[in-house]
Design a protein around this motif. Sequence first.
Motif, PDB file in Angstrom:
ATOM      1  N   ASN A 207       0.834  -1.200   0.000  1.00  0.00           N
ATOM      2  CA  ASN A 207       0.000   0.000   0.000  1.00  0.00           C
ATOM      3  C   ASN A 207       0.872   1.254   0.000  1.00  0.00           C
ATOM      4  OD1 ASN A 207      -1.685  -2.256   1.456  1.00  0.00           O
ATOM      5  ND2 ASN A 207      -3.163  -0.814   0.602  1.00  0.00           N
ATOM      6  N   PRO A 208       1.761   1.357  -0.993  1.00  0.00           N
ATOM      7  CA  PRO A 208       2.793   2.398  -0.945  1.00  0.00           C
ATOM      8  C   PRO A 208       2.340   3.719  -1.565  1.00  0.00           C
ATOM      9  CG  PRO A 208       3.173   0.985  -2.824  1.00  0.00           C
ATOM     10  CD  PRO A 208       1.938   0.448  -2.139  1.00  0.00           C
ATOM     11  N   LEU A 209       2.834   4.814  -1.013  1.00  0.00           N
ATOM     12  CA  LEU A 209       2.670   6.114  -1.660  1.00  0.00           C
ATOM     13  C   LEU A 209       3.699   6.195  -2.786  1.00  0.00           C
ATOM     14  CD1 LEU A 209       1.276   8.908  -1.676  1.00  0.00           C
ATOM     15  CD2 LEU A 209       3.157   9.720  -0.233  1.00  0.00           C
ATOM     16  N   GLY A 372      -3.230  -4.304   0.375  1.00  0.00           N
ATOM     17  CA  GLY A 372      -4.372  -4.788   1.133  1.00  0.00           C
ATOM     18  C   GLY A 372      -5.609  -4.138   0.541  1.00  0.00           C
ATOM     19  N   ASP A 373      -6.618  -4.939   0.167  1.00  0.00           N
ATOM     20  CA  ASP A 373      -7.698  -4.381  -0.654  1.00  0.00           C
ATOM     21  C   ASP A 373      -8.792  -3.670   0.141  1.00  0.00           C
ATOM     22  OD1 ASP A 373      -9.145  -6.507   0.420  1.00  0.00           O
ATOM     23  OD2 ASP A 373      -9.328  -7.596  -1.471  1.00  0.00           O
ATOM     24  N   GLN A 374      -8.625  -3.566   1.485  1.00  0.00           N
ATOM     25  CA  GLN A 374      -9.595  -2.823   2.288  1.00  0.00           C
ATOM     26  C   GLN A 374      -9.030  -1.509   2.821  1.00  0.00           C
ATOM     27  OE1 GLN A 374     -12.765  -3.867   2.223  1.00  0.00           O
ATOM     28  NE2 GLN A 374     -11.876  -5.415   0.869  1.00  0.00           N
ATOM     29  N   ASP A 375      -7.929  -1.073   2.266  1.00  0.00           N
ATOM     30  CA  ASP A 375      -7.288   0.179   2.664  1.00  0.00           C
ATOM     31  C   ASP A 375      -7.842   1.328   1.830  1.00  0.00           C
ATOM     32  OD1 ASP A 375      -5.562   2.163   3.598  1.00  0.00           O
ATOM     33  OD2 ASP A 375      -3.966   1.588   2.204  1.00  0.00           O
ATOM     34  N   ILE A 427      -4.026  -8.376  -1.476  1.00  0.00           N
ATOM     35  CA  ILE A 427      -4.249  -9.329  -0.401  1.00  0.00           C
ATOM     36  C   ILE A 427      -5.695  -9.154   0.038  1.00  0.00           C
ATOM     37  CG2 ILE A 427      -3.555 -10.126   1.877  1.00  0.00           C
ATOM     38  CD1 ILE A 427      -0.790  -9.029   1.359  1.00  0.00           C
ATOM     39  N   ARG A 428      -6.472 -10.163  -0.236  1.00  0.00           N
ATOM     40  CA  ARG A 428      -7.919 -10.094   0.001  1.00  0.00           C
ATOM     41  C   ARG A 428      -8.233  -9.989   1.496  1.00  0.00           C
ATOM     42  NH1 ARG A 428     -11.496 -14.982  -0.203  1.00  0.00           N
ATOM     43  NH2 ARG A 428     -13.658 -14.252  -0.169  1.00  0.00           N
ATOM     44  N   GLY A 429      -9.044  -8.997   1.838  1.00  0.00           N
ATOM     45  CA  GLY A 429      -9.459  -8.812   3.221  1.00  0.00           C
ATOM     46  C   GLY A 429      -8.451  -8.106   4.098  1.00  0.00           C
ATOM     47  N   ALA A 430      -7.370  -7.606   3.502  1.00  0.00           N
ATOM     48  CA  ALA A 430      -6.321  -6.941   4.281  1.00  0.00           C
ATOM     49  C   ALA A 430      -6.459  -5.433   4.197  1.00  0.00           C
ATOM     50  CB  ALA A 430      -4.939  -7.367   3.790  1.00  0.00           C
ATOM     51  N   GLY A 431      -5.967  -4.757   5.219  1.00  0.00           N
ATOM     52  CA  GLY A 431      -5.966  -3.308   5.244  1.00  0.00           C
ATOM     53  C   GLY A 431      -4.605  -2.738   4.904  1.00  0.00           C
ATOM     54  N   HIS A 432      -4.359  -1.533   5.386  1.00  0.00           N
ATOM     55  CA  HIS A 432      -3.111  -0.818   5.103  1.00  0.00           C
ATOM     56  C   HIS A 432      -1.913  -1.588   5.654  1.00  0.00           C
ATOM     57  CE1 HIS A 432      -1.090   2.892   3.934  1.00  0.00           C
ATOM     58  NE2 HIS A 432      -0.448   2.913   5.095  1.00  0.00           N
ATOM     59  N   ALA A 434      -1.195  -4.910   5.972  1.00  0.00           N
ATOM     60  CA  ALA A 434      -1.733  -6.206   5.524  1.00  0.00           C
ATOM     61  C   ALA A 434      -1.379  -7.379   6.439  1.00  0.00           C
ATOM     62  CB  ALA A 434      -1.271  -6.484   4.088  1.00  0.00           C
ATOM     63  N   PRO A 435      -0.130  -7.497   6.931  1.00  0.00           N
ATOM     64  CA  PRO A 435       0.179  -8.654   7.778  1.00  0.00           C
ATOM     65  C   PRO A 435      -0.548  -8.644   9.119  1.00  0.00           C
ATOM     66  CG  PRO A 435       2.180  -7.705   6.844  1.00  0.00           C
ATOM     67  CD  PRO A 435       1.077  -6.713   6.602  1.00  0.00           C
ATOM     68  N   PHE A 436      -1.091  -7.496   9.524  1.00  0.00           N
ATOM     69  CA  PHE A 436      -1.850  -7.422  10.762  1.00  0.00           C
ATOM     70  C   PHE A 436      -3.213  -8.080  10.608  1.00  0.00           C
ATOM     71  CE2 PHE A 436      -5.066  -4.688  13.019  1.00  0.00           C
ATOM     72  CZ  PHE A 436      -4.918  -5.284  14.266  1.00  0.00           C
ATOM     73  N   SER A 437      -3.928  -7.725   9.535  1.00  0.00           N
ATOM     74  CA  SER A 437      -5.294  -8.231   9.369  1.00  0.00           C
ATOM     75  C   SER A 437      -5.361  -9.548   8.589  1.00  0.00           C
ATOM     76  CB  SER A 437      -6.172  -7.177   8.683  1.00  0.00           C
ATOM     77  OG  SER A 437      -5.546  -6.666   7.526  1.00  0.00           O
ATOM     78  N   GLN A 438      -4.349  -9.832   7.758  1.00  0.00           N
ATOM     79  CA  GLN A 438      -4.302 -11.100   7.014  1.00  0.00           C
ATOM     80  C   GLN A 438      -2.897 -11.696   7.124  1.00  0.00           C
ATOM     81  OE1 GLN A 438      -6.602 -12.925   5.639  1.00  0.00           O
ATOM     82  NE2 GLN A 438      -8.321 -11.512   5.911  1.00  0.00           N
ATOM     83  N   PRO A 439      -2.524 -12.170   8.308  1.00  0.00           N
ATOM     84  CA  PRO A 439      -1.145 -12.630   8.519  1.00  0.00           C
ATOM     85  C   PRO A 439      -0.752 -13.846   7.694  1.00  0.00           C
ATOM     86  CG  PRO A 439      -2.525 -13.168  10.420  1.00  0.00           C
ATOM     87  CD  PRO A 439      -3.325 -12.256   9.543  1.00  0.00           C
ATOM     88  N   GLU A 440      -1.655 -14.826   7.561  1.00  0.00           N
ATOM     89  CA  GLU A 440      -1.298 -16.056   6.844  1.00  0.00           C
ATOM     90  C   GLU A 440      -1.135 -15.783   5.352  1.00  0.00           C
ATOM     91  OE1 GLU A 440      -2.512 -20.786   6.899  1.00  0.00           O
ATOM     92  OE2 GLU A 440      -3.768 -19.307   7.901  1.00  0.00           O
TER      93      GLU A 440
END
Length: 462
Positions: A207-209, A372-375, A427-432, A434-440
């Motif tokens: 999710n880079p600027l 992460g696609d929810q960011d 990464i489906r279901g991940a936020g900004h 990503a490893p926090f909300s979708q670690p696996e």
Amino acid sequence: MISQPLAMAATLILVVLAQICTSVTSLSEADKITSLPGQPPVKFNQYAGYITVDENQHRALFYYFAEAESEPASKPLVLWLNGGPGCSSVGAGALVEHGPFKPSENALVKNEYSWNREANMLYVESPAGVGFSYSANESFYEFVNDEITARDNLVFLQRWLTRFPEYKSNDFFITGESYAGHYVPQLAQLIVQTKTKFNLKGIAIGNPLLEFNTDLNSRAEFYWSHGLISDSTYKVFSTTCNFSQIWRQYHSETPSVSCAEANKLVTREIGNFVDRYDVTLDVCLSSIDKQAQMLNQLQETANIDVCLEDETSAYLNRKEVQEALHAKLVRVINWSICSEVLRYDNQNLEVPTIPILGELVKSGIQVFVYSGDQDSVVPLTGTRSLVNKLAKELGLNTTVPYRAWFEGRQVAGWTQVYGNILSFATIRGAGHEAPFSQPERSLVLFRSLLHGKPLPDAAPST
């Protein structure tokens, strides 16, 4: 037969070399962590401490290093940088996202999806003024910019590898997220330009600027498509005032009537109880209402502790934790996950780094961009369009067409690869973070980066 003077000289050289080796060993051993408070037993080594990057300014960067869980000598070395600008790689990256442990109540629990399962992970709080990193010259905090940050990060790496020379030949990757869309490619570019002898294989940025207008102005469509704003408000952003205009006006001058109204509309419709960094995740209520003591219990969504940042801050502000990490607070009273003293040059945010990605690709460096696609802060739509445009400019053919990728039996996201050197993935279901909300799913993506292989294209057969 060797003459006596030559023999004496040779002996002297051996003594000096032995002293240097002893000095290097003692430095790394001094940084070794015996055990962190509340830590479960582990078999890998951990280190933490300071690397001075500017003697005149008394400027030093703090790091935390977790060796790979097994065979560290043969595993890649991975540097992780959080963004902000001004947020902690140790607090956010290591303890919230993909380090070996996560705070829980007054202890640490093992993170089964830690990235040190696959690599030696080096987390650096950069620039000085972030976390435990510091400059004794407080005026430094007033003029930090991308150029200074990249130079300091390069000096840090050079001196860190002098302290840990056994990792000089390991494959090296630079990774990060958010404003690390500046930090990571700029550091990689500096390594290439200076011909510094790192075994740099690739970079990965989440999710880079990358390009200010594209990234910020993709927010309106994201908000609207996810039901966060109304049709009429979306029309305002499409016709009257966009997000990049709002940002510039609020950071440099009095906002115009039209932009102030647009900002008021979006603020009212989204409200305070939606995390813009992950619009599907519940918020930590204790962070929103500090007065409501009854809400200070853990708020959990689908086994995700949404108050983990609060717990991390509490953990890193414990004196015994700071002593175990060999850390100290300089010119600040408390450790914070994002700096409260740093005044980063905001003009740097508008400098596009997408051309640097192009230069790295031309140099043979693997570039992996993921979202992460929810960011909603740096939405995937803007990032995907920038990577696709870059591939066309470089004349790279699509080698992996846009398709779903899998973690286990579930779709984990979508991906496209260009020329086997430039990759994009969601990464489906991940936020900004990503490893926090979708670690696996993030660990699967990380493994793919390190091994240079496409993401899994099918669910395993049953």
